[in-house]
Design a protein around this motif. Structure first.
Motif, PDB file in Angstrom:
ATOM      1  N   GLU A  95     -49.499  -2.334  47.464  1.00 36.96           N
ATOM      2  CA  GLU A  95     -48.402  -2.395  48.431  1.00 36.96           C
ATOM      3  C   GLU A  95     -48.732  -3.363  49.562  1.00 36.96           C
ATOM      4  O   GLU A  95     -47.838  -3.992  50.123  1.00 36.96           O
ATOM      5  N   ALA A  96     -50.012  -3.484  49.900  1.00 35.76           N
ATOM      6  CA  ALA A  96     -50.421  -4.417  50.953  1.00 35.76           C
ATOM      7  C   ALA A  96     -50.070  -5.855  50.563  1.00 35.76           C
ATOM      8  O   ALA A  96     -49.642  -6.648  51.404  1.00 35.76           O
ATOM      9  N   PHE A  97     -50.223  -6.189  49.282  1.00 36.83           N
ATOM     10  CA  PHE A  97     -49.863  -7.521  48.792  1.00 36.83           C
ATOM     11  C   PHE A  97     -48.356  -7.741  48.941  1.00 36.83           C
ATOM     12  O   PHE A  97     -47.918  -8.781  49.445  1.00 36.83           O
ATOM     13  N   VAL A  98     -47.574  -6.751  48.541  1.00 39.33           N
ATOM     14  CA  VAL A  98     -46.116  -6.841  48.650  1.00 39.33           C
ATOM     15  C   VAL A  98     -45.717  -7.051  50.107  1.00 39.33           C
ATOM     16  O   VAL A  98     -44.879  -7.907  50.419  1.00 39.33           O
ATOM     17  N   GLU A  99     -46.329  -6.296  51.007  1.00 37.89           N
ATOM     18  CA  GLU A  99     -45.979  -6.410  52.431  1.00 37.89           C
ATOM     19  C   GLU A  99     -46.394  -7.763  53.010  1.00 37.89           C
ATOM     20  O   GLU A  99     -45.675  -8.323  53.840  1.00 37.89           O
ATOM     21  N   GLU A 100     -47.528  -8.283  52.577  1.00 40.43           N
ATOM     22  CA  GLU A 100     -47.975  -9.594  53.075  1.00 40.43           C
ATOM     23  C   GLU A 100     -47.008 -10.694  52.618  1.00 40.43           C
ATOM     24  O   GLU A 100     -46.648 -11.573  53.400  1.00 40.43           O
ATOM     25  N   ILE A 101     -46.554 -10.614  51.374  1.00 37.03           N
ATOM     26  CA  ILE A 101     -45.577 -11.587  50.865  1.00 37.03           C
ATOM     27  C   ILE A 101     -44.241 -11.395  51.572  1.00 37.03           C
ATOM     28  O   ILE A 101     -43.543 -12.364  51.887  1.00 37.03           O
ATOM     29  N   ARG A 102     -43.889 -10.145  51.875  1.00 36.12           N
ATOM     30  CA  ARG A 102     -42.644  -9.867  52.602  1.00 36.12           C
ATOM     31  C   ARG A 102     -42.666 -10.538  53.988  1.00 36.12           C
ATOM     32  O   ARG A 102     -41.669 -11.098  54.431  1.00 36.12           O
ATOM     33  N   LYS A 139     -42.123 -10.082  39.226  1.00 31.30           N
ATOM     34  CA  LYS A 139     -41.133  -9.044  38.931  1.00 31.30           C
ATOM     35  C   LYS A 139     -41.249  -7.887  39.930  1.00 31.30           C
ATOM     36  O   LYS A 139     -40.240  -7.390  40.438  1.00 31.30           O
ATOM     37  N   ARG A 140     -42.478  -7.461  40.246  1.00 28.36           N
ATOM     38  CA  ARG A 140     -42.688  -6.394  41.231  1.00 28.36           C
ATOM     39  C   ARG A 140     -42.162  -6.796  42.601  1.00 28.36           C
ATOM     40  O   ARG A 140     -41.545  -5.994  43.307  1.00 28.36           O
ATOM     41  N   LEU A 141     -42.383  -8.053  42.991  1.00 28.31           N
ATOM     42  CA  LEU A 141     -41.916  -8.526  44.287  1.00 28.31           C
ATOM     43  C   LEU A 141     -40.387  -8.569  44.333  1.00 28.31           C
ATOM     44  O   LEU A 141     -39.772  -8.217  45.350  1.00 28.31           O
ATOM     45  N   VAL A 142     -39.774  -9.008  43.245  1.00 30.01           N
ATOM     46  CA  VAL A 142     -38.297  -9.050  43.175  1.00 30.01           C
ATOM     47  C   VAL A 142     -37.737  -7.632  43.247  1.00 30.01           C
ATOM     48  O   VAL A 142     -36.772  -7.368  43.967  1.00 30.01           O
ATOM     49  N   GLU A 143     -38.344  -6.711  42.486  1.00 35.49           N
ATOM     50  CA  GLU A 143     -37.878  -5.309  42.497  1.00 35.49           C
ATOM     51  C   GLU A 143     -38.028  -4.674  43.881  1.00 35.49           C
ATOM     52  O   GLU A 143     -37.246  -3.812  44.255  1.00 35.49           O
ATOM     53  N   ALA A 144     -39.027  -5.131  44.641  1.00 39.53           N
ATOM     54  CA  ALA A 144     -39.238  -4.598  45.985  1.00 39.53           C
ATOM     55  C   ALA A 144     -38.319  -5.270  47.006  1.00 39.53           C
ATOM     56  O   ALA A 144     -38.300  -4.888  48.173  1.00 39.53           O
ATOM     57  N   GLY A 145     -37.538  -6.256  46.556  1.00 41.17           N
ATOM     58  CA  GLY A 145     -36.583  -6.928  47.439  1.00 41.17           C
ATOM     59  C   GLY A 145     -37.227  -7.908  48.407  1.00 41.17           C
ATOM     60  O   GLY A 145     -36.641  -8.219  49.456  1.00 41.17           O
ATOM     61  N   VAL A 146     -38.400  -8.394  48.089  1.00 41.06           N
ATOM     62  CA  VAL A 146     -39.136  -9.276  48.995  1.00 41.06           C
ATOM     63  C   VAL A 146     -38.426 -10.611  49.210  1.00 41.06           C
ATOM     64  O   VAL A 146     -38.390 -11.122  50.333  1.00 41.06           O
ATOM     65  N   PHE A 147     -37.854 -11.162  48.173  1.00 39.17           N
ATOM     66  CA  PHE A 147     -37.274 -12.512  48.252  1.00 39.17           C
ATOM     67  C   PHE A 147     -35.809 -12.507  48.665  1.00 39.17           C
ATOM     68  O   PHE A 147     -35.188 -13.564  48.742  1.00 39.17           O
ATOM     69  N   GLU A 148     -35.226 -11.346  48.919  1.00 36.16           N
ATOM     70  CA  GLU A 148     -33.822 -11.276  49.299  1.00 36.16           C
ATOM     71  C   GLU A 148     -33.653 -11.510  50.802  1.00 36.16           C
ATOM     72  O   GLU A 148     -34.528 -11.207  51.583  1.00 36.16           O
ATOM     73  N   GLY A 149     -32.490 -12.016  51.153  1.00 33.71           N
ATOM     74  CA  GLY A 149     -32.149 -12.148  52.557  1.00 33.71           C
ATOM     75  C   GLY A 149     -32.651 -13.395  53.140  1.00 33.71           C
ATOM     76  O   GLY A 149     -32.651 -13.794  54.196  1.00 33.71           O
TER      77      GLY A 149
END
Length: 109
Positions: A60-67, A99-109
């Motif tokens: 999750e830390a990776f996802v948040e850093e990319i977010r 795919k995990r990043l897209v599902e987490a909505g990181v690239f939206e907005g």
């Protein structure tokens, strides 16, 4: 009052401070991700705070850093870099990471 720093060093510091308003001015190609351990880990270079984090790509830390990077306007560049890593190293699981990043909505907005 004499200064111990060179003209070049002072100019470099001034140039670095000039780009602190969210704008980035770098020479050459800046990489956000440095893959490690067959894609299981990566160094994530964050331009917003100047730090580099060593993270598991499935955390999750990776996802948040990319977010954070995406929110700062770097989403397209980071996603392109992940796609390049997926094409270059198809056995490292970068397609699953994207795919995990897209599902987490990181690239939206």
């Amino acid at each position: 009052m004499a200064s111990n720093t060179s003209k070049t060093a002072r100019a470099s510091v001034r140039a670095g401070q000039a780009g602190q308003g969210g704008a980035l001015s770098v020479l050459g190609e800046f990489k956000y991700l440095i893959p490690l351990n067959g894609g299981k880990h990566a160094y994530v270079r964050n331009l917003t705070n100047g730090k580099t984090a060593h993270l598991r790509t499935d955390s999750e830390a990776f996802v948040e850093e990319i977010r954070v990077l995406a929110a700062a306007g770097h989403a397209a560049k980071v996603r392109a870099e992940i796609n390049t890593l997926a094409a270059t190293h198809p056995d490292h699981g970068w397609d699953k990471t994207e795919k995990r990043l897209v599902e987490a909505g990181v690239f939206e907005g």
